[in-house]
Design an enzyme around this catalytic site. Structure first.
Site, PDB file in Angstrom:
ATOM      1  CB  THR A  14      24.192  20.600  -5.685  1.00 37.38           C
ATOM      2  OG1 THR A  14      25.306  19.821  -5.131  1.00 37.38           O
ATOM      3  CG2 THR A  14      24.719  21.521  -6.974  1.00 37.38           C
ATOM      4  CB  VAL A  15      18.988  21.300  -5.462  1.00 38.58           C
ATOM      5  CG1 VAL A  15      17.879  21.815  -6.108  1.00 38.58           C
ATOM      6  CG2 VAL A  15      19.638  20.272  -6.448  1.00 38.58           C
ATOM      7  CD  GLU A 131       8.940  20.051 -14.511  1.00 42.47           C
ATOM      8  OE1 GLU A 131       9.288  19.034 -14.797  1.00 42.47           O
ATOM      9  OE2 GLU A 131       7.731  20.881 -14.975  1.00 42.47           O
ATOM     10  CG  ASP A 203      17.248   8.658  -9.397  1.00 41.84           C
ATOM     11  OD1 ASP A 203      16.987   9.507  -8.259  1.00 41.84           O
ATOM     12  OD2 ASP A 203      17.703   8.847 -10.588  1.00 41.84           O
ATOM     13  CE  LYS A 207      15.412  11.255 -11.419  1.00 42.39           C
ATOM     14  NZ  LYS A 207      16.836  11.086 -12.031  1.00 42.39           N
TER      15      LYS A 207
END
Lengths: 428, 428
Positions: A14-15, A131, A203, A207
């Site tokens: 997707t990204v 980012e 996950d 972060k």
């Protein structure tokens, strides 16, 4: 105008597809803003033939991401494959050694190998930008590293896993239980291949460990994050929390205390009418507190093609503009080891447990709490289910250690059925 | 390590003093993060003798900010005097011509002379940075210019004047009228020397015009901002809005439409439970919408010593790190004139007016609205005050032009007393 900035993109999920779309559709805007043309030289992914809904015929193909990372016509290696090791790590190392800058969305890799990658990048005079690794489209890495650089950061917290927030908010909205919503999230493709990365808080913990490093200048320490997932949150907890004016969120908090760095990622109760309490579905929110700036809050989409690609391309624009600094804002060799301070800051806790239907059970629980130094603010026992009666307790401020001691003591008795649930009530 | 980055600071009000405190108290942190020592060579202000609560004896003094800006031992000229012209402009021009970079918090100057200053800076190869000019401590300039650089921005909006928000939220909280709260804000030192800059929406309009330029790549056009202050908002409006589930906010909106750039700064009704509706006191909020990222929201303190100094020093850190790009993100000569499109986007409106107590007055108003093409959603007439009866009307979606036509027509009748209030109801 300078020569074009040439990308090599590994990973066409997707990204990756979102990044390609931006490079194509916003070419004029990217050039106007960065003063350079941004182009794609070559791409790599597991399956070459797959239809990804975007025309890839203009780009060279590499089966091996390491080969892609080393190509002479690539200035920036964009790693969007994911994985805390393996090809992602090998190809990023190859890119740095070949003198390429790196842009990645890979929080797992940074959480586990950030220090060594930063050292390598700095030794090679290259940058790694990430980012997209935290909170999707929200420019939180930039805000923390650059915009708030003059602040001593006192606390960073946030809701940073959209899938967990989706499950928790849908439980309240639909009255369905955790398992049903887990299945729904799975069907919608919201879960990682290993769902425990999401629902286990891993996950989001990755972060948080990245944000801690930026905020406090400490070496990245993912293993120092106290991790608790949302798997044990029941519909009953959601309802009882709502009844008291709270919502349950998988909340990350990183805080420098007198005893060291506290990092925790766990389901917490937050006021339902607070900005964190109002977060719905896949939206993320990060709260930063600095000595000069006070509290700054950023909110936006935490995942998805557009938002994540926006973050990746923001990093690419920075590199195109010549914006360069050490990977974690300050040089890797100046980052200090983070002394771990777990559970030192007291808070009220929400407890739910089942009591066996026998005389003196409630008194036993109350006395165990008292012996552990945990003082009860509110307590409620209600309708029996089989031979077990659910009991809810809200404590006065106490430490996690005292709560854990009490819970351990309860396990040795025969009055508590199943494992009790203990959730921190966070003031936000 | 590189040589120190040496500042010259002009203007020693709250923000100037805050900047000096950060340079002193966070010296180690600034050096760790930027790789350079940040020092102050010289300062300038109107009154040398005044006690500012901070020891200034280590810094050279200049009576003339232009002389300060030109000193050989100044790398970055920090302009914190304010004013849309005069010494602020002259000294910034002198600094640029002398090869210095500039950091300023001066929105009025940028709103009026941003284009020519950007052209001068770029001709001299220098940067002007101005994070503190918009929304205090919130790193919105950086988010818009860098973090979201890969987005085509579709809309920017926000609450960007803390003083107006203070007055409006205190009106609702205390039940006091506008004039009383204006006096209270004045006593607390919240108002600019010319209070119309605040309550007339001018200060917030300056900020909006800067955001528009960054968002849309258009030449700064403060005169193109439709401006309306909060002076005519009555306690009655606040109460009626609350009754319908709204709050009144001085809201800025900049939006690129098919007909051109719409910029307006005016009191609007927003849902009370929306993030904008919940903003209290001096807190600012900016909402950015981009084609890839979707909606990103930033919230924080809009003014005050710490937050504003944090923003100024964030810019200083960027310069220390060698982060450089054109003043408005893209070169000044590439900014396009903004075609003005006022009031093209329809919205529901809130109208309040006084009707003379005579037969047919209400029918007359209703018929004027109908003739102007404005359709009524809700209407309410209540208790007489002297010989005038207040009437509240909520319209269906309509344009400002149609509302204005109706209001003009009403003025020519003898049934409406005083000037009606018309506030847009914004969906946020």
């Amino acid at each position: 105008m300078s020569h074009p900035l040439r990308l090599g993109i590994a990973g066409l999920g997707t990204v990756g597809v979102g990044v390609i779309k931006i490079v194509r559709q916003q070419a004029a805007l990217l050039t106007a803003r960065t003063g350079r043309e941004v182009t794609i030289s070559a791409i790599s992914a597991r399956s070459r033939g797959k239809d990804r809904g975007v025309n890839l015929s203009g780009y060279d193909w590499e089966d091996d991401p390491v080969a892609l990372a080393q190509r002479g016509d690539v200035d920036v290696y964009v790693e969007l494959m994911g994985g805390s090791d393996g090809p992602a790590k090998a190809s990023i190392e190859a890119a740095l050694k070949a003198g390429k800058d790196v842009v990645t969305a890979n929080k797992a890799l940074l959480a586990h190998h950030g220090q060594e990658l930063a050292e390598l990048a700095e030794a090679q005079g290259r940058v790694i930008r990430y980012e997209a690794a935290v909170a999707g489209g929200i420019p939180i890495i930039k805000a923390l590293t650059e915009g708030l650089a003059a602040n001593e950061i006192t606390r960073v917290m946030g809701v940073m896993n959209g899938t967990c927030n989706y499950i928790l908010t849908r439980m309240e909205a639909t009255g369905q239980g955790y398992n049903a919503l887990f299945e729904e999230a799975n069907k919608l493709g919201y879960l990682e291949a290993d769902p425990n990365l999401d629902v286990g808080g891993i996950d989001a913990g990755h972060k948080l460990s990245i944000l801690s490093t930026l905020a406090f200048g400490t070496k990245i320490d993912f293993d120092g994050v106290e991790l608790e997932g949302i798997q044990r949150i029941s519909l009953e907890d959601i309802r009882q929390a709502a009844d008291m004016g709270y919502r349950i969120k998988l909340l990350g908090v990183a805080q420098m205390t007198g005893r060291g760095l506290e990092q925790r990622m766990s389901p917490c109760l937050v006021p339902a009418d607070s900005p964190l309490g109002q977060l719905e579905g896949g939206t993320n929110m990060v709260v930063v507190e600095g000595d000069s700036v006070g509290q700054v809050v950023l909110r936006g989409a935490g995942a998805g093609e557009g938002p994540t690609a926006s973050a990746v391309m923001g990093d690419v624009c920075d590199i195109a503009r010549g914006i360069r600094y050490p990977v974690f804002g300050q040089t890797a060799d100046s980052l200090k080891p983070a002394p771990r301070a777990q559970s030192t800051l007291p808070a009220p806790y929400y407890l739910r447990m089942g009591l066996r239907d026998k005389p003196g059970a409630l008194a036993k629980v109350a006395s165990i709490l008292g012996e552990a130094g945990v003082s009860i603010n509110r307590m409620r026992q209600y309708g029996h289910v089989d031979d077990s009666a659910p009991v809810l307790i809200v404590t006065h401020k106490t430490t996690r250690a005292d709560i854990d001691a009490a819970l351990s003591a309860m396990e040795t008795t025969d009055v508590v059925t199943g494992a009790p649930v203990a959730l921190r009530i966070e003031s936000v």
